[in-house]
Design a protein around this motif. Structure first.
Motif, PDB file in Angstrom:
ATOM      1  N   THR A  60       0.807  -1.222   0.000  1.00  0.00           N
ATOM      2  CA  THR A  60       0.000   0.000   0.000  1.00  0.00           C
ATOM      3  C   THR A  60       0.840   1.272   0.000  1.00  0.00           C
ATOM      4  OG1 THR A  60      -0.181  -0.057   2.422  1.00  0.00           O
ATOM      5  CG2 THR A  60      -1.947  -1.107   1.154  1.00  0.00           C
ATOM      6  N   ILE A  61       2.150   1.130   0.200  1.00  0.00           N
ATOM      7  CA  ILE A  61       3.030   2.311   0.149  1.00  0.00           C
ATOM      8  C   ILE A  61       4.053   2.174  -0.979  1.00  0.00           C
ATOM      9  CG2 ILE A  61       2.812   2.985   2.569  1.00  0.00           C
ATOM     10  CD1 ILE A  61       5.417   1.445   3.096  1.00  0.00           C
ATOM     11  N   SER A  62       3.815   1.198  -1.866  1.00  0.00           N
ATOM     12  CA  SER A  62       4.715   0.963  -3.000  1.00  0.00           C
ATOM     13  C   SER A  62       4.016   1.412  -4.283  1.00  0.00           C
ATOM     14  CB  SER A  62       5.085  -0.517  -3.098  1.00  0.00           C
ATOM     15  OG  SER A  62       5.761  -0.946  -1.931  1.00  0.00           O
ATOM     16  N   ARG A  63       4.650   2.291  -5.012  1.00  0.00           N
ATOM     17  CA  ARG A  63       4.036   2.843  -6.221  1.00  0.00           C
ATOM     18  C   ARG A  63       4.766   2.349  -7.470  1.00  0.00           C
ATOM     19  NH1 ARG A  63       2.967   9.302  -7.478  1.00  0.00           N
ATOM     20  NH2 ARG A  63       1.687   8.988  -9.351  1.00  0.00           N
ATOM     21  N   PHE A  64       4.007   1.756  -8.393  1.00  0.00           N
ATOM     22  CA  PHE A  64       4.566   1.224  -9.634  1.00  0.00           C
ATOM     23  C   PHE A  64       4.389   2.227 -10.779  1.00  0.00           C
ATOM     24  CE2 PHE A  64       3.979  -2.498  -7.054  1.00  0.00           C
ATOM     25  CZ  PHE A  64       5.008  -3.352  -7.415  1.00  0.00           C
ATOM     26  N   TYR A  65       5.394   2.298 -11.653  1.00  0.00           N
ATOM     27  CA  TYR A  65       5.351   3.195 -12.804  1.00  0.00           C
ATOM     28  C   TYR A  65       5.741   2.433 -14.069  1.00  0.00           C
ATOM     29  CZ  TYR A  65       6.006   6.878  -9.208  1.00  0.00           C
ATOM     30  OH  TYR A  65       5.909   7.690  -8.108  1.00  0.00           O
ATOM     31  N   LYS A  66       4.982   2.581 -15.120  1.00  0.00           N
ATOM     32  CA  LYS A  66       5.383   2.053 -16.425  1.00  0.00           C
ATOM     33  C   LYS A  66       5.996   3.204 -17.209  1.00  0.00           C
ATOM     34  CE  LYS A  66       3.840  -0.631 -20.415  1.00  0.00           C
ATOM     35  NZ  LYS A  66       4.697   0.121 -21.356  1.00  0.00           N
ATOM     36  N   VAL A  67       7.207   3.008 -17.702  1.00  0.00           N
ATOM     37  CA  VAL A  67       7.898   4.074 -18.422  1.00  0.00           C
ATOM     38  C   VAL A  67       8.057   3.717 -19.899  1.00  0.00           C
ATOM     39  CG1 VAL A  67       9.126   4.832 -16.356  1.00  0.00           C
ATOM     40  CG2 VAL A  67      10.190   3.134 -17.861  1.00  0.00           C
ATOM     41  N   GLU A  68       8.489   4.698 -20.668  1.00  0.00           N
ATOM     42  CA  GLU A  68       8.662   4.502 -22.101  1.00  0.00           C
ATOM     43  C   GLU A  68       9.839   3.558 -22.398  1.00  0.00           C
ATOM     44  OE1 GLU A  68       6.083   7.800 -21.363  1.00  0.00           O
ATOM     45  OE2 GLU A  68       8.026   7.245 -20.526  1.00  0.00           O
ATOM     46  N   SER A  69       9.796   2.915 -23.553  1.00  0.00           N
ATOM     47  CA  SER A  69      10.812   1.917 -23.905  1.00  0.00           C
ATOM     48  C   SER A  69      12.202   2.523 -24.109  1.00  0.00           C
ATOM     49  CB  SER A  69      10.392   1.164 -25.174  1.00  0.00           C
ATOM     50  OG  SER A  69      10.215   2.065 -26.256  1.00  0.00           O
TER      51      SER A  69
END
Length: 224
Positions: A60-69
């Motif tokens: 609940t305190i971990s934030r995931f990010y998808k970034v550009e290739s």
């Protein structure tokens, strides 16, 4: 133009590091992390990291990010802006180090392991002499110096131990429970959030440093 941008980023870093702003930043970060959901298109390796976060009680305190290739073709400042990180200092990486002179192949003893997952800032570098001195000190220097020689593990070995490929290595959710060492400089970041690999080259993970240390029981060392 470049001077203006440098001035702006410096002012942003100063603003983020303000003691008055920090509680609000952490509250905002925690809110966003809690509401970050992964979908069915998320790579399985990232889901593995998420599962490990759940098991450690830090999801609940971990934030995931998808970034550009092409993220890794960018300069650090652009990466920081993309992740809305307080500064480039907050961008970190996990590197698997091998003690090539270790007399055994075990990773069971965090005080004398053949392999360590070392977390360091991108702006810094790992001083292998300091790494050796620190690890040797864990056994009160009872083991001879001749039994220590740290180098970055081969890519194949790193993948075998972690399950993650280059630029996607996460200290959370590794195949094997490799002892973790975090650079002391990371623990001094303001605000106390850091950004690391999310298990896949196109995914990053951010979480509060103190919570990470408490959950993983990692070691802290001056490595730069």
């Amino acid at each position: 133009m470049e001077d203006t941008l440098q001035s702006l980023t410096k002012q942003i870093s100063i603003l983020y590091s303000s003691p008055k702003l920090e509680p609000y930043y952490l509250e905002y970060f925690t809110h966003k992390a809690k509401n970050t959901k992964l979908d069915e298109n998320t790579p399985e390796v990232v889901k593995t990291v998420e599962k490990a976060c759940n098991e450690l009680g830090i999801r609940t305190i971990s934030r995931f990010y998808k970034v550009e290739s092409d993220y890794y073709e960018w300069e650090l400042q652009r990466r920081a802006f993309r992740l809305v990180a307080p500064s480039i200092d907050h961008l970190c990486k996990s590197v698997i180090f091998e003690n090539t002179r270790c007399i055994h192949d075990n990773i069971d003893d965090p005080l004398n392991s053949k392999y360590y997952c070392v977390i360091v800032q991108y702006i810094g570098s790992i001083n292998t002499q300091k790494l050796m001195n620190f690890v040797r000190g864990l056994k009160n220097k009872s083991i001879s110096k001749k039994n220590y020689n740290f180098r970055v593990a081969d890519a194949e070995k790193s993948i075998e131990l972690t399950g993650f490929e280059n630029n996607g290595v996460s200290p959370i959710g590794m195949n094997k429970k490799i002892p973790i060492i975090i650079s002391k400089s990371i623990t001094e970041l303001k605000p106390p959030i850091f950004y690391i690999g999310g298990g896949h080259i196109d995914w990053k993970l951010a979480l509060p440093i103190k919570n990470f240390i408490n959950a993983t029981k990692c070691l802290i060392a001056d490595l730069t």
